[in-house]
Design an enzyme around this catalytic site. Structure first.
Site, PDB file in Angstrom:
ATOM      1  N   ASP D  22      41.951  46.021  31.053  1.00 35.59           N
ATOM      2  CA  ASP D  22      40.808  46.683  29.967  1.00 35.59           C
ATOM      3  C   ASP D  22      39.427  45.819  29.654  1.00 35.59           C
ATOM      4  OD1 ASP D  22      41.122  44.408  28.388  1.00 35.59           O
ATOM      5  OD2 ASP D  22      42.344  45.900  27.081  1.00 35.59           O
ATOM      6  N   GLN D  23      38.562  45.275  29.553  1.00 34.24           N
ATOM      7  CA  GLN D  23      37.073  44.023  29.316  1.00 34.24           C
ATOM      8  C   GLN D  23      38.053  42.942  29.116  1.00 34.24           C
ATOM      9  OE1 GLN D  23      34.399  46.249  26.877  1.00 34.24           O
ATOM     10  NE2 GLN D  23      34.402  44.465  25.554  1.00 34.24           N
TER      11      GLN D  23
END
Lengths: 149, 149, 149, 149
Positions: D22-23
């Site tokens: 994910d980010q």
């Protein structure tokens, strides 16, 4: 679950996860993009052009365009093989082509899906289009040449 | 698909996606963590403590611990409500508790799942544990107080 | 997060989940297939041709072919709108086309992605190709006509 | 990417996919449930109690309860090992316990996550609780005994 590179085509095995099926009882169609991504980055690693390293050096390869055709359903726990080859290399992009097949007991394979992805080369994080790094482009072109031979 | 915050509990509606089901014909159990995450960050936004903004300011809240109990199956296209409240706030962590319910035609709800997540507060990208920012902690404590009242 | 159908185009709003981003900091490209699926089945429900009901009656619409072009990156917590319309109806298949846009503060929209999906009509569970049910086909053709007008 | 069963513990290797990050730049926490599921069903297959076959015979094992603790972050392209063992067997349920570790260059391992899942045994599709089939229960108890020795 072996992976091998021969004549410009990378053969990557994977097994369908339960969570990748949907209520139709088949692999949900979006998961093929993850299978193709796993195969593509495995191929890059095998070619000595690790995508993880590219990103650490500030270069990203986001998908700009993709197309898929689903030919037959795949099911939970099946072993699939993703055959990946480079289809085109340009100054700031590269295109991979894929065939997802299921090896059968009789030695034949069933074609499950075909697809391609065009990846743009960008400087991260801002996203500006840049040339493929020279050594990466050379590696891609060699694989493209091997696939065509 | 409305979301409302009342008495410290955030009610967030969502509809089950086809791709979230598995071949058992139900929502795959991993997706509840995504539902809870969507509800939790929606609650933070409603409280004026946007998680997107926290990250832009260099603070992350990764999940450190989670627990879930699945009480009944949920199905494709159903509208579910995730009820979220804050269960505990500490110097460098916060715990959210969740109830996922399905509103029924008769006005009752069916309990689908319950769960909790404990989030650590870290400085990004290195990951060092840090105190919750003062205003975020204040907002969490106010919501905790409202939920207890 | 409203959804409306007008002139054959279904406008479906959704908010990007944290878990839908990848380490490039953007929405991972595979998730657009889930966004398009959510919009497509929402449109079918709005048209009175619920996909959930079709499956209960033994008819499935698996994706046979898809294509996507990614025009700009989308980010966590953004509200996106998927504009969906029917592009073609045949005896045993239907094609949907999509535009994913991000509404901006100035009233303009940014084009994030475009795509299409061709769905085959099958009898479940065996997977044999069958004609679209008459009333579903009529609904699709009416929407196709409305989109062309 | 080998998998081996020894002394009641199943060691299953996998490589982190790009789409699983994910980010925050790490594996998104929900994916560990998929890793554990892949390891658990691999273990069942290795024990001669294939979950795919159980479902074909009308028995399902949905997850009823799960708990996870995240100890350290895992990153894209890393090879992780999921160590799985059976922790308890009852008339109509079984509990698996997991350790996810990252083998390091010096021969040590880093502990990434620990977890457990309790699975109920049901008749499909209706979902009624039933006894574990005798041979499956025997296999689970043998593995439990081997893990305790």
């Amino acid at each position: 679950m072996d992976s091998i590179l021969k004549q410009g085509t990378y053969h990557h095995s994977l097994r369908v996860r339960y969570g990748e099926t949907d209520q139709m009882g088949r692999v949900h169609h979006a998961n093929y993009l993850l299978y193709m991504e796993e195969a593509r980055t495995g191929m890059m690693r095998a070619l000595g052009a690790s995508y993880a390293r590219m990103e650490r050096e500030g270069i990203g390869l986001p998908v700009r365009k993709t197309g898929l055709r689903y030919r037959a359903a795949a099911f939970y726990e099946e072993e699939l093989v993703v055959e990946t080859r480079i289809e085109g290399v340009r100054v700031a992009s590269v295109t991979f082509a894929y065939r997802v097949v299921r090896p059968e007991a009789d030695g034949e394979v069933t074609l499950i899906a075909t697809g391609s992805t065009e990846l743009a080369c960008i400087a991260m994080p801002e996203g500006r289009l840049v040339h493929l790094p020279g050594e990466v482009r050379a590696v891609f072109e060699a694989a493209l040449g091997a696939a065509r031979r």
